[in-house]
Each structure stands twice: as structure tokens, then as C-alpha cells.
Design a protein around this motif. Structure first.
Motif, PDB file in Angstrom:
ATOM      1  N   ALA A  50      -9.167  -4.753   4.478  1.00  0.00           N
ATOM      2  CA  ALA A  50      -8.448  -4.002   3.517  1.00  0.00           C
ATOM      3  C   ALA A  50      -8.731  -4.187   2.170  1.00  0.00           C
ATOM      4  N   PRO A  51      -8.560  -3.070   1.461  1.00  0.00           N
ATOM      5  CA  PRO A  51      -8.606  -2.852   0.299  1.00  0.00           C
ATOM      6  C   PRO A  51      -7.677  -3.615  -0.763  1.00  0.00           C
ATOM      7  N   PRO A  52      -8.270  -4.109  -1.948  1.00  0.00           N
ATOM      8  CA  PRO A  52      -7.256  -4.849  -2.771  1.00  0.00           C
ATOM      9  C   PRO A  52      -6.191  -3.816  -3.177  1.00  0.00           C
ATOM     10  N   THR A  53      -6.339  -2.673  -3.524  1.00  0.00           N
ATOM     11  CA  THR A  53      -5.258  -1.775  -3.698  1.00  0.00           C
ATOM     12  C   THR A  53      -5.599  -0.422  -3.274  1.00  0.00           C
ATOM     13  N   MET A  54      -4.915   0.494  -3.208  1.00  0.00           N
ATOM     14  CA  MET A  54      -5.132   1.714  -2.508  1.00  0.00           C
ATOM     15  C   MET A  54      -5.913   2.378  -3.533  1.00  0.00           C
ATOM     16  N   SER A  55      -5.585   2.136  -4.890  1.00  0.00           N
ATOM     17  CA  SER A  55      -6.324   2.900  -6.181  1.00  0.00           C
ATOM     18  C   SER A  55      -7.581   2.403  -6.140  1.00  0.00           C
ATOM     19  N   ASP A  56      -8.043   1.287  -5.655  1.00  0.00           N
ATOM     20  CA  ASP A  56      -9.357   0.674  -5.577  1.00  0.00           C
ATOM     21  C   ASP A  56     -10.067   1.400  -4.570  1.00  0.00           C
TER      22      ASP A  56
ATOM     23  N   VAL B 188      -8.895  -9.107   2.692  1.00  0.00           N
ATOM     24  CA  VAL B 188      -8.711  -8.229   1.648  1.00  0.00           C
ATOM     25  C   VAL B 188     -10.335  -8.286   1.088  1.00  0.00           C
TER      26      VAL B 188
ATOM     27  N   GLU C 282       2.200   1.844  -3.394  1.00  0.00           N
ATOM     28  CA  GLU C 282       1.383   2.577  -4.254  1.00  0.00           C
ATOM     29  C   GLU C 282       1.265   4.017  -3.770  1.00  0.00           C
TER      30      GLU C 282
ATOM     31  N   TYR D 290      -9.272   9.649   2.085  1.00  0.00           N
ATOM     32  CA  TYR D 290      -8.349   8.667   1.399  1.00  0.00           C
ATOM     33  C   TYR D 290      -6.932   8.784   2.190  1.00  0.00           C
TER      34      TYR D 290
ATOM     35  N   TYR E 206       0.846  -1.276  -0.002  1.00  0.00           N
ATOM     36  CA  TYR E 206       0.109   0.189   0.065  1.00  0.00           C
ATOM     37  C   TYR E 206       0.794   1.320   0.072  1.00  0.00           C
TER      38      TYR E 206
ATOM     39  N   PHE F 197      -5.400   5.634   4.713  1.00  0.00           N
ATOM     40  CA  PHE F 197      -3.885   5.253   4.554  1.00  0.00           C
ATOM     41  C   PHE F 197      -3.385   5.375   5.898  1.00  0.00           C
TER      42      PHE F 197
END
Lengths: 209, 209
Positions: B126-132, B170, A205, B152, A202, B156
């Protein structure tokens, strides 16, 4: 995708008569990615056995050289005669390829594996009750009463190792016990200690944005 | 039957936008024995709300007396105004009755609960990715860009607490995430630390024979 790709090393023990063979068979049927560990041995190959499938067949010299080089997770010599052991390299390679490895082994072997490989998951298969275990031992009908009573006492001695395991699964119904072990595997794969790379992912990213 | 009858306390956290409400709803649908924790609050009751169902409604004096007597697993005061808290007695009674309790709570509350109640199981969604996660925050369409960017950043910051949790799930597919939490609950119920009475039970049986 987000998970650590390495497979788990699952160590299963339990007293004789508890039905751990049946539970392990049901587990392998449920989990396609799971492989059973292949032992090395010095005992002679039987006609229907294949090297690298049933066992890795070794001469005594080969086996002792492997001991010398620390190539076993655990090993034992039965009645001062044949050696049996779990080759480290085989287990590690399977795990790197993402396969979970099932190692069905006695309590002393399990303790050694946990020492060498602290991230192994240890599961003890226990009987619903001691009298249930006795019934099962008698039910097999292959031994005389003295032998069965000896096994029963051994079983109770083995059960004393229970607190040293990570999990205990009571084998009341085989399918339930197998499902329970599947749940344990899934949960372990979500444990924080096996997902420490997530935070870094994370952060990376965030830095790229 | 062989298991410790006490229910688990499951603490679930995750950043806003990760979909933890949806995952918790799916979890409650899967697990009949699971109850959602009911908070106490000093905020006024709304017309459609029922005391003891949606919240335990308390006056400020009552709430502060409960704080005084250490009757909360955790509590907080929002904007120096209304109190919200998790009543210890309610959670303990439900657990004694064998119900697993779900507590959806922010990272700071979760850390307090784990401190007071070390046998709580903590799960971070948790999210798969931060952008997700960012896409999901924008997708809600209820806030302006500045508010979303603030959320956002907060997300983080919350993710930094991840290593303090027992498990991370996730949320890529809601049903998979909910199943994963079910597996965690089942595995925890088989953990050695929750089954310490088993050995005593077998020993007792051996002594009676």
C-alpha cells in the motif's frame, strides 16, 4: 507513522530447561521499545528489590481487592500462600504508550491472558528434541535425578499446550530464536487485523480531494 | 531442520504506481531460497524470451485443455485475447522442493489463489498516502493526465480489497518494505498451523524412551 501506535502484548511460555529466560533476555536487548511486564505479588519485598521495578508489592487485602475488581490479566496463588498476578492497568498503559510488553508466563497463565486479551501474541518456546531438553535439565546440576525426571514429565505435559499458541519457536540457537520472535512481532504489526484504520485513512483523503 | 520443509506461497498485490515491482526485486535479492512464479501464456514468445524461464508458452488449445483439467491456480484472458495463468503443478513442485514462491498478481487473481490454496500468504503493498501514490503515477511521465487519473481511481478501487489480505506493507522505503515481507515469511514459518507435526515428533520421542 501509518501503523497503529499501540504496542503488542507478547506472551512467551515454554517448559523449564528450554532456555526461555535466555531467549527473552536476548529479545529485550534487540528491541529497545520492548518492556518486560511487572507482576504484582504479596510475597515480602527483599532488600535489593524496588517497588514498581521488580514487582508491585501488595498486601493480601490489596491483592484480593484487585482480584475482586477484575484488575488482573491473570493471577495465581503459589502453594496456597503468596499471590502473583499481571495487573491489567499497567500493561494497558504501557501499550497505549506504544511499548511492546513481554510477559513470560506458564501455559495456564498464558491461556488466561489470551482469553481476556485476544489480541495478545502467544509464542511457545520449544526444545529441538525431548532428549535435548533432558540433557539441559541434567546440565543445570542443581537437582537430583528424581526431581529432574519429574520436571521432564512436566515439560512434556506443558508441550501438549503447544497447539493453543499462535507461534512456536524452537530454541536451537538463542540468537536465532530471539530474531525469530522479533520477526513475529514485526509481522504481527503488519497483519490486517492490526491495520484496519488504513482503509478509512485512504478514503478520507480521497473525499478531501 | 525442525520446520516443515515445504516452501511458502507468497502472493503480493498492490495498485499500479505503488512500487511493488521494486519491492519484489529487493525481496528476491534478500531471499536466496525464493523463486518467482512463472506464468503460462498464449501470447507469442518474443525473441529474447526463453520457454520455462520467462513464461511457459502454450497454444490456445493447450491452455484451454489445462483450464479444463483444473491445472491453474488462477488464470485470466486479457481483452478476450491472450491467456495468462499460474500453473498449479509448477508452484507445487517448487514448494515441495522447499522453495518459497513469489506470485505478483492483481487483486482478483490473488483472491482466486487464496481460495484454491488457503495456506498462501497474501500481502498487499500500500502507498503511504493516496497523494503520494498520485505523485508517483505522475512522476512516471509515460501517460497523459486522463490516463493517470483513471489509474488513480483504479488504485483506490483495488485498495478496497485490502481487508481481504493477510498483511499490509506500506511502501514508504523500499528496503524497509522488503525487510518487512521477509519478517512476515519468517513469522509464518513459525506459525502453529505450519508446525502441527512438532507435537507428534516429541510424542514419538517420548514413546521410544
Amino acid at each position: 507513522m501509518y501503523r497503529n501506535r499501540n504496542g503488542l502484548l507478547l506472551v512467551v511460555s515454554g517448559p523449564s530447561g528450554v532456555g526461555k529466560g535466555t531467549v527473552c533476555k536476548a529479545l529485550l536487548e534487540r528491541l529497545e521499545t520492548m518492556r518486560i511486564s511487572i507482576s504484582a505479588t504479596t510475597r515480602p519485598r527483599r532488600v535489593n528489590e524496588i517497588d514498581g521495578v521488580n514487582y508491585f508489592f501488595k498486601t493480601q487485602e490489596e491483592f484480593e481487592a484487585m482480584i475482586e475488581h477484575g484488575e488482573f490479566l491473570e493471577y495465581m496463588q503459589v502453594f496456597g500462600l503468596n499471590y502473583y498476578g499481571t495487573p491489567k492497568a499497567y500493561v494497558e498503559e504501557e501499550r497505549r504508550n506504544g511499548h511492546d510488553i513481554l510477559l513470560e508466563i506458564d501455559v495456564k497463565g498464558a491461556m488466561k491472558v489470551k482469553e481476556v486479551c485476544p489480541d495478545a501474541v502467544t509464542v511457545f518456546i520449544a526444545p529441538p528434541t525431548m532428549s535435548d531438553l533432558k540433557t539441559r535439565l541434567y546440565g543445570r546440576g542443581t537437582e537430583n535425578e528424581a526431581a529432574i525426571e519429574r520436571r521432564y514429565k512436566e515439560a512434556f505435559a506443558e508441550i501438549q499446550y503447544l497447539p493453543k499458541y499462535d507461534y512456536v519457536v524452537v530454541n536451537d540457537i538463542v540468537d536465532r530464536a530471539a530474531k525469530n520472535i522479533c520477526d513475529i512481532i514485526e509481522a504481527e504489526k503488519s497483519s490486517i487485523k492490526r491495520n484496519s484504520e488504513l482503509i478509512a485513512k485512504y478514503s478520507e483523503e480521497m473525499n478531501e480531494q
